[in-house]
Design an enzyme around this catalytic site. Sequence first.
Site, PDB file in Angstrom:
ATOM      1  N   ASN A 146      -0.906  -0.701  12.218  1.00 51.40           N
ATOM      2  CA  ASN A 146      -2.333  -0.920  11.948  1.00 51.40           C
ATOM      3  C   ASN A 146      -2.994  -1.949  12.875  1.00 51.40           C
ATOM      4  O   ASN A 146      -4.205  -1.901  13.067  1.00 51.40           O
ATOM      5  CB  ASN A 146      -2.551  -1.275  10.476  1.00 51.40           C
ATOM      6  CG  ASN A 146      -1.926  -2.582  10.078  1.00 51.40           C
ATOM      7  OD1 ASN A 146      -0.858  -2.927  10.559  1.00 51.40           O
ATOM      8  ND2 ASN A 146      -2.587  -3.312   9.214  1.00 51.40           N
ATOM      9  N   GLU A 172       6.547 -10.153   6.500  1.00 54.88           N
ATOM     10  CA  GLU A 172       5.152 -10.217   6.044  1.00 54.88           C
ATOM     11  C   GLU A 172       4.755  -8.813   5.623  1.00 54.88           C
ATOM     12  O   GLU A 172       4.853  -7.871   6.413  1.00 54.88           O
ATOM     13  CB  GLU A 172       4.229 -10.753   7.148  1.00 54.88           C
ATOM     14  CG  GLU A 172       4.440 -12.227   7.464  1.00 54.88           C
ATOM     15  CD  GLU A 172       4.206 -13.175   6.292  1.00 54.88           C
ATOM     16  OE1 GLU A 172       3.434 -12.825   5.372  1.00 54.88           O
ATOM     17  OE2 GLU A 172       4.817 -14.261   6.278  1.00 54.88           O
ATOM     18  N   CYS A 176      -3.765  -5.510   6.182  1.00 51.48           N
ATOM     19  CA  CYS A 176      -3.022  -6.100   5.058  1.00 51.48           C
ATOM     20  C   CYS A 176      -3.896  -7.083   4.298  1.00 51.48           C
ATOM     21  O   CYS A 176      -3.646  -7.360   3.139  1.00 51.48           O
ATOM     22  CB  CYS A 176      -1.769  -6.790   5.573  1.00 51.48           C
ATOM     23  SG  CYS A 176      -2.118  -7.982   6.861  1.00 51.48           S
ATOM     24  N   GLU A 225       3.543 -17.267  10.275  1.00 51.84           N
ATOM     25  CA  GLU A 225       3.241 -16.693  11.584  1.00 51.84           C
ATOM     26  C   GLU A 225       1.957 -17.340  12.093  1.00 51.84           C
ATOM     27  O   GLU A 225       1.210 -17.948  11.342  1.00 51.84           O
ATOM     28  CB  GLU A 225       3.039 -15.177  11.477  1.00 51.84           C
ATOM     29  CG  GLU A 225       4.282 -14.450  11.019  1.00 51.84           C
ATOM     30  CD  GLU A 225       4.326 -13.023  11.503  1.00 51.84           C
ATOM     31  OE1 GLU A 225       3.804 -12.139  10.808  1.00 51.84           O
ATOM     32  OE2 GLU A 225       4.878 -12.792  12.601  1.00 51.84           O
TER      33      GLU A 225
HETATM   34  P1  NAD Z   1       6.285   0.518   7.180  1.00 53.52           P
HETATM   35  O1  NAD Z   1       7.027  -0.453   6.344  1.00 53.52           O
HETATM   36  O2  NAD Z   1       6.350   1.946   6.812  1.00 53.52           O
HETATM   37  O3  NAD Z   1       6.784   0.424   8.694  1.00 53.52           O
HETATM   38  C1  NAD Z   1       6.810  -0.810   9.369  1.00 53.52           C
HETATM   39  C2  NAD Z   1       7.814  -0.718  10.505  1.00 53.52           C
HETATM   40  O4  NAD Z   1       9.132  -0.607   9.947  1.00 53.52           O
HETATM   41  C3  NAD Z   1       7.635   0.495  11.413  1.00 53.52           C
HETATM   42  O5  NAD Z   1       7.885   0.125  12.742  1.00 53.52           O
HETATM   43  C4  NAD Z   1       8.700   1.438  10.902  1.00 53.52           C
HETATM   44  O6  NAD Z   1       9.129   2.382  11.856  1.00 53.52           O
HETATM   45  C5  NAD Z   1       9.803   0.471  10.567  1.00 53.52           C
HETATM   46  N1  NAD Z   1      10.829   0.979   9.649  1.00 53.52           N
HETATM   47  C6  NAD Z   1      10.703   1.890   8.663  1.00 53.52           C
HETATM   48  N2  NAD Z   1      11.882   2.059   8.032  1.00 53.52           N
HETATM   49  C7  NAD Z   1      12.768   1.236   8.620  1.00 53.52           C
HETATM   50  C8  NAD Z   1      14.144   0.943   8.413  1.00 53.52           C
HETATM   51  N3  NAD Z   1      14.852   1.531   7.456  1.00 53.52           N
HETATM   52  N4  NAD Z   1      14.725   0.019   9.219  1.00 53.52           N
HETATM   53  C9  NAD Z   1      14.027  -0.593  10.185  1.00 53.52           C
HETATM   54  N5  NAD Z   1      12.715  -0.371  10.427  1.00 53.52           N
HETATM   55  C10 NAD Z   1      12.093   0.537   9.646  1.00 53.52           C
HETATM   56  O7  NAD Z   1       4.766  -0.009   7.238  1.00 53.52           O
HETATM   57  P2  NAD Z   1       3.514   0.641   7.995  1.00 53.52           P
HETATM   58  O8  NAD Z   1       3.080   1.848   7.249  1.00 53.52           O
HETATM   59  O9  NAD Z   1       3.789   0.744   9.451  1.00 53.52           O
HETATM   60  O10 NAD Z   1       2.424  -0.520   7.827  1.00 53.52           O
HETATM   61  C11 NAD Z   1       1.647  -0.682   6.697  1.00 53.52           C
HETATM   62  C12 NAD Z   1       2.164  -1.810   5.828  1.00 53.52           C
HETATM   63  O11 NAD Z   1       2.235  -2.999   6.598  1.00 53.52           O
HETATM   64  C13 NAD Z   1       1.231  -2.143   4.671  1.00 53.52           C
HETATM   65  O12 NAD Z   1       1.975  -2.394   3.502  1.00 53.52           O
HETATM   66  C14 NAD Z   1       0.540  -3.418   5.131  1.00 53.52           C
HETATM   67  O13 NAD Z   1       0.040  -4.229   4.100  1.00 53.52           O
HETATM   68  C15 NAD Z   1       1.640  -4.073   5.882  1.00 53.52           C
HETATM   69  N6  NAD Z   1       1.084  -5.066   6.820  1.00 53.52           N
HETATM   70  C16 NAD Z   1       1.287  -6.378   6.547  1.00 53.52           C
HETATM   71  C17 NAD Z   1       0.749  -7.345   7.405  1.00 53.52           C
HETATM   72  C18 NAD Z   1       0.974  -8.817   7.146  1.00 53.52           C
HETATM   73  O14 NAD Z   1       0.864  -9.599   8.087  1.00 53.52           O
HETATM   74  N7  NAD Z   1       1.286  -9.213   5.925  1.00 53.52           N
HETATM   75  C19 NAD Z   1       0.016  -6.965   8.539  1.00 53.52           C
HETATM   76  C20 NAD Z   1      -0.164  -5.599   8.774  1.00 53.52           C
HETATM   77  C21 NAD Z   1       0.385  -4.661   7.915  1.00 53.52           C
END
Ligand code: NAD
Length: 485
Positions: free
Chosen positions: A151, A249, A283, A464
Site C-alpha cells: 500500500n 507493524e 494502516c 520505526e
Molecule cells: P500481508 O500481510 O498480506 O503481506 C505483507 C507482506 O508479507 C507481503 O510482502 C507478503 O508477500 C508477505 N507474506 C505473506 N505471507 C508470508 C509468509 N508466510 N512469510 C513471509 N512473508 C509473507 O499484508 P498486505 O495485504 O500486503 O498489506 C496490508 C496490511 O498491512 C494491512 O493490515 C495494513 O494495516 C498493514 N499495514 C500496516 C502498516 C503499519 O505501519 N502499521 C503500514 C502499511 C500497511
Amino acid sequence: MKSYNNWIGGQSLPAQSNARFVTHNPADVRETVAEYPKSGQAEAAAAISAAKDAFGKWAALTPVARGRILAKAGQIIEARKSELAERLTREEGKTLTEATGEVQRAADIFRFFGGVGYTHGGQVIPHDLPGNLLYTRREPLGVVALITPWNFPIAIPAWKMAPALLAGNSVVIKPASAAPAMTFELAQALDEAGLPKGVLNVVVGEGRPFGTEIARNSAIAALSFTGSHAVGSSLYQALAPRMVRTQLEMGGKNPTIVLADADLDLAAGLVARAGFGLTGQACTATSRVIVERSVLAPFLERLVNKARAWKVGPGLAAGVDMGPAVNEAELQGNLDAIQQALGEGANLAWGGARLTDGDLAHGWFLQPAVLTDVTPFMRIARDEVFGPVVAVMAVDDFEQALAVANGVDVGLSATLVTRDLKKALVYAERIEAGVVKINQISTGLALQAPFGGVKKSSTDSFKEQGAGAVDFYCRTKTIYLDYSA
Ligand code: NAD
C-alpha cells in the site's frame, strides 16, 4: 511493460525456475504494468548468502560514509520523482498527487538518514572512579530481512532500508507481489549512488517460501515486517525458536472522535480525507467515526456531502480524489465487509457500491462508503477493512467515546476533533494508540518522528521512523577502560 529481475549480489537474476508473474493497472486491468520473477526459497537463500558476504566490508565503513551514499540515493530518487510516481500509480492505483508525495517522502527519508550518519555513535558515560573510560558502541546486527506490504510501495521499503543500511547491516527485502516495482527502483538508485554489491538484495515472489527461508537460515539476524496481523504473528512464531529480533507493524481500526464542540466542517473534512484518501488503503486510515449524539445529524450531513462529491477514477486522471482498490480481492473484501455490516443492522448513508460506468468497469473502483447505526460490537467496528469505508457510531459523551475508541484490540492512529484543550490533553493521555492526532487527519506522519502501534498493531518494542528507527537495527556494546594505573 517493464521487466524486472531479482537483484542479488549486484546482479539482475531471474528465478531459477524461470517462472514469471505480471502486475496489472488496477484502474484498467487491460494494461500490464510490469513483469517479475516468481521466486521461491532458493532465491531467498541466494540473496541471504550474497548479503552475508557483503556485510563485513559495509559494516567497516563509517556511518558518515554510509550516510553519504544514502543521501545521494535520495537525490537520485528525487530527480526521478515524476517518472516513479507515474509507475507507482499505474501499479498500485493511488492518485498521482498521492504517489508524487510518496516518492518525495522516500527521497526525504534517504536524505534524513544520510544526515543521521553524522550523529550515529555510542555514548560516553561517567564512570564512578577516576581514570576510567566507560562508553558504548553501536554495532550492526548482520543480515536483516525486510518484508513490506503493497500500500506504500516506496515509502515503507525506504523507511526500513535507510536505517538498516545506515546502521551498517546488509539487507534482503521482499516487497509485496501486488506492487514490487518501487523496491527495485530504490535498489537501482542505491546502486547508482555507490552502494557496494550485495549490501542490498531484492527478491520477489510468494511470501511463504521467503518466510520459511528466513526462519531457517541462521544468517538472518533480524526481521522488520509491515503487513497484516495474520502474517506477522505467524512470522513472529516462526522466528521465535532462534530468538531473531523481530519488529512487526500491522493493521489498525483507527478512530476519529468528533465532540459536540468541534468545528463540524473541519471534522467532516478530516474524516473524508483520512477515510477515503489513499482509497482507505492506509494502516492509519480512519475507519471508525465516533460522534457525540447531539451533533450526529449535522455532522453526518456534512460527511455525506463530502463523500458524494469525492471524485473516484483512475489515479492518473486530473481532478480525481480517489483511485481504485489495488486488486479484485481487496475490492471484494470491502464489498463483503459492507454487506456483513448491513446484515448486522448498520445502514448505508452513502456509497458502498462498485463503480462500473464506462471505462471504470475495467478497474476495481468503489464508491466511498459511509455506514451509520453502527454499534461497537459489530464486526465493521472491530475488524480492519482496508478500503474507503467509514463506520459511524453515536456516543453520549467524551467518556463513552474514549471507551469505544479503546474497546478494540489494536491501536495505531487516533484522532480527536474538539476545541476543548483539556479534553484534547486527557485524550492524548488515555487513548490507546501509537499516534495521536488532535484536529488533524489520522493518516500522515512526520518522517522525523517515531511511528508504531500498540496492542495487536505492533510488537511495540522498537519504533520505526525518526532518528530512533536505527535502534532496531543495531546492538549496543559497553566498554570499560581503566587508564588510572
Ligand atoms: P500481508 O500481510 O498480506 O503481506 C505483507 C507482506 O508479507 C507481503 O510482502 C507478503 O508477500 C508477505 N507474506 C505473506 N505471507 C508470508 C509468509 N508466510 N512469510 C513471509 N512473508 C509473507 O499484508 P498486505 O495485504 O500486503 O498489506 C496490508 C496490511 O498491512 C494491512 O493490515 C495494513 O494495516 C498493514 N499495514 C500496516 C502498516 C503499519 O505501519 N502499521 C503500514 C502499511 C500497511
